[in-house]
Write a protein that holds these residues in place. Sequence first.
Motif, PDB file in Angstrom:
ATOM      1  N   MET A   1      10.354  14.314   6.153  1.00 11.21           N
ATOM      2  CA  MET A   1      10.079  13.115   5.401  1.00 11.21           C
ATOM      3  C   MET A   1       8.750  13.288   4.659  1.00 11.21           C
ATOM      4  SD  MET A   1      10.506   9.206   6.975  1.00 11.21           S
ATOM      5  CE  MET A   1      10.510   9.838   8.608  1.00 11.21           C
ATOM      6  N   SER A   2       8.720  12.885   3.415  1.00  4.79           N
ATOM      7  CA  SER A   2       7.494  12.987   2.627  1.00  4.79           C
ATOM      8  C   SER A   2       6.505  11.899   3.062  1.00  4.79           C
ATOM      9  CB  SER A   2       7.803  12.821   1.142  1.00  4.79           C
ATOM     10  OG  SER A   2       8.132  11.472   0.854  1.00  4.79           O
ATOM     11  N   THR A   3       5.254  12.053   2.663  1.00  6.78           N
ATOM     12  CA  THR A   3       4.249  11.035   2.972  1.00  6.78           C
ATOM     13  C   THR A   3       4.643   9.697   2.367  1.00  6.78           C
ATOM     14  OG1 THR A   3       2.537  12.734   3.094  1.00  6.78           O
ATOM     15  CG2 THR A   3       1.788  10.469   2.822  1.00  6.78           C
ATOM     16  N   GLN A   4       5.176   9.703   1.153  1.00 10.77           N
ATOM     17  CA  GLN A   4       5.611   8.451   0.516  1.00 10.77           C
ATOM     18  C   GLN A   4       6.747   7.798   1.305  1.00 10.77           C
ATOM     19  OE1 GLN A   4       4.208   6.951  -2.492  1.00 10.77           O
ATOM     20  NE2 GLN A   4       5.288   5.279  -1.466  1.00 10.77           N
ATOM     21  N   GLU A   5       7.685   8.598   1.782  1.00  9.72           N
ATOM     22  CA  GLU A   5       8.785   8.047   2.587  1.00  9.72           C
ATOM     23  C   GLU A   5       8.271   7.446   3.892  1.00  9.72           C
ATOM     24  OE1 GLU A   5      12.547  10.865   1.269  1.00  9.72           O
ATOM     25  OE2 GLU A   5      11.023  11.708   2.620  1.00  9.72           O
ATOM     26  N   VAL A   6       7.337   8.135   4.544  1.00  9.78           N
ATOM     27  CA  VAL A   6       6.735   7.601   5.769  1.00  9.78           C
ATOM     28  C   VAL A   6       6.020   6.290   5.447  1.00  9.78           C
ATOM     29  CG1 VAL A   6       4.983   7.983   7.554  1.00  9.78           C
ATOM     30  CG2 VAL A   6       6.518   9.849   6.905  1.00  9.78           C
ATOM     31  N   ALA A   7       5.268   6.269   4.347  1.00  8.66           N
ATOM     32  CA  ALA A   7       4.525   5.071   3.949  1.00  8.66           C
ATOM     33  C   ALA A   7       5.466   3.891   3.726  1.00  8.66           C
ATOM     34  CB  ALA A   7       3.713   5.355   2.689  1.00  8.66           C
ATOM     35  N   ASP A   8       6.548   4.126   3.009  1.00  7.87           N
ATOM     36  CA  ASP A   8       7.499   3.058   2.712  1.00  7.87           C
ATOM     37  C   ASP A   8       8.142   2.519   3.989  1.00  7.87           C
ATOM     38  OD1 ASP A   8       6.900   3.324   0.010  1.00  7.87           O
ATOM     39  OD2 ASP A   8       8.659   4.579  -0.402  1.00  7.87           O
ATOM     40  N   LYS A   9       8.501   3.410   4.904  1.00 10.39           N
ATOM     41  CA  LYS A   9       9.098   2.976   6.173  1.00 10.39           C
ATOM     42  C   LYS A   9       8.077   2.216   7.014  1.00 10.39           C
ATOM     43  CE  LYS A   9      12.660   6.539   6.578  1.00 10.39           C
ATOM     44  NZ  LYS A   9      13.868   5.746   6.718  1.00 10.39           N
ATOM     45  N   LEU A  10       6.844   2.725   7.055  1.00 13.42           N
ATOM     46  CA  LEU A  10       5.780   2.078   7.822  1.00 13.42           C
ATOM     47  C   LEU A  10       5.552   0.652   7.324  1.00 13.42           C
ATOM     48  CD1 LEU A  10       3.484   2.206   9.917  1.00 13.42           C
ATOM     49  CD2 LEU A  10       2.032   3.126   8.083  1.00 13.42           C
ATOM     50  N   VAL A  11       5.420   0.480   6.019  1.00 11.61           N
ATOM     51  CA  VAL A  11       5.193  -0.851   5.455  1.00 11.61           C
ATOM     52  C   VAL A  11       6.380  -1.761   5.760  1.00 11.61           C
ATOM     53  CG1 VAL A  11       5.010  -2.114   3.261  1.00 11.61           C
ATOM     54  CG2 VAL A  11       3.517  -0.156   3.720  1.00 11.61           C
ATOM     55  N   GLY A  12       7.586  -1.235   5.675  1.00 13.99           N
ATOM     56  CA  GLY A  12       8.769  -2.032   6.001  1.00 13.99           C
ATOM     57  C   GLY A  12       8.743  -2.536   7.434  1.00 13.99           C
ATOM     58  N   TYR A  13       8.428  -1.647   8.377  1.00 16.67           N
ATOM     59  CA  TYR A  13       8.325  -2.053   9.778  1.00 16.67           C
ATOM     60  C   TYR A  13       7.228  -3.105   9.958  1.00 16.67           C
ATOM     61  CZ  TYR A  13      11.323   1.699  11.674  1.00 16.67           C
ATOM     62  OH  TYR A  13      12.377   2.517  12.007  1.00 16.67           O
ATOM     63  N   CYS A  14       6.061  -2.849   9.362  1.00 11.24           N
ATOM     64  CA  CYS A  14       4.935  -3.770   9.531  1.00 11.24           C
ATOM     65  C   CYS A  14       5.251  -5.144   8.954  1.00 11.24           C
ATOM     66  CB  CYS A  14       3.676  -3.198   8.882  1.00 11.24           C
ATOM     67  SG  CYS A  14       3.008  -1.751   9.742  1.00 11.24           S
ATOM     68  N   ARG A  15       5.876  -5.185   7.803  1.00 10.41           N
ATOM     69  CA  ARG A  15       6.211  -6.478   7.190  1.00 10.41           C
ATOM     70  C   ARG A  15       7.177  -7.285   8.046  1.00 10.41           C
ATOM     71  NH1 ARG A  15       6.447  -4.472   0.883  1.00 10.41           N
ATOM     72  NH2 ARG A  15       4.191  -4.668   0.548  1.00 10.41           N
ATOM     73  N   MET A  16       7.960  -6.616   8.856  1.00  6.44           N
ATOM     74  CA  MET A  16       8.902  -7.306   9.740  1.00  6.44           C
ATOM     75  C   MET A  16       8.309  -7.533  11.134  1.00  6.44           C
ATOM     76  SD  MET A  16      12.508  -5.641   8.527  1.00  6.44           S
ATOM     77  CE  MET A  16      13.434  -6.773   9.540  1.00  6.44           C
ATOM     78  N   GLY A  17       7.048  -7.105  11.338  1.00  7.59           N
ATOM     79  CA  GLY A  17       6.414  -7.257  12.643  1.00  7.59           C
ATOM     80  C   GLY A  17       6.948  -6.302  13.684  1.00  7.59           C
TER      81      GLY A  17
END
Length: 124
Positions: A1-17
Amino acid sequence: MSTQEVADKLVGYCRMGQFTDAINTLYDENIVSIEPDGAPMKEVRGLEEVRQKTEHFNSMVEEVHGMTVSDPLVADKFISIAMEMDVTFKGAPRTKMSEICLYKVDNGKIVWEEFFFTPMNPEG
């Protein structure tokens, strides 16, 4: 997974708590997690310790009233996001926390995180 892909997944998880899901999915076994001076746990190492730190934080929270997570900024192997939480901690008044979260990604996993915020003063 690229850094951008990790970032996008991380933000998605965080936004959902879903912080535990983010840890279980995106973090490396040898993760290093650093908090600012004055925080209850300054530095922890390893996936299990990060899980315990997250559980400890969750145990201090009485209610989350709202949360915002910025879009990620990505450069090379690094991710930065801003996060704000409107929260009531047990035995404390409702407060707004604002922090900058920095992450380093290696081989598609988060290997380092550091949080920048002003810790609450227990004396007020």
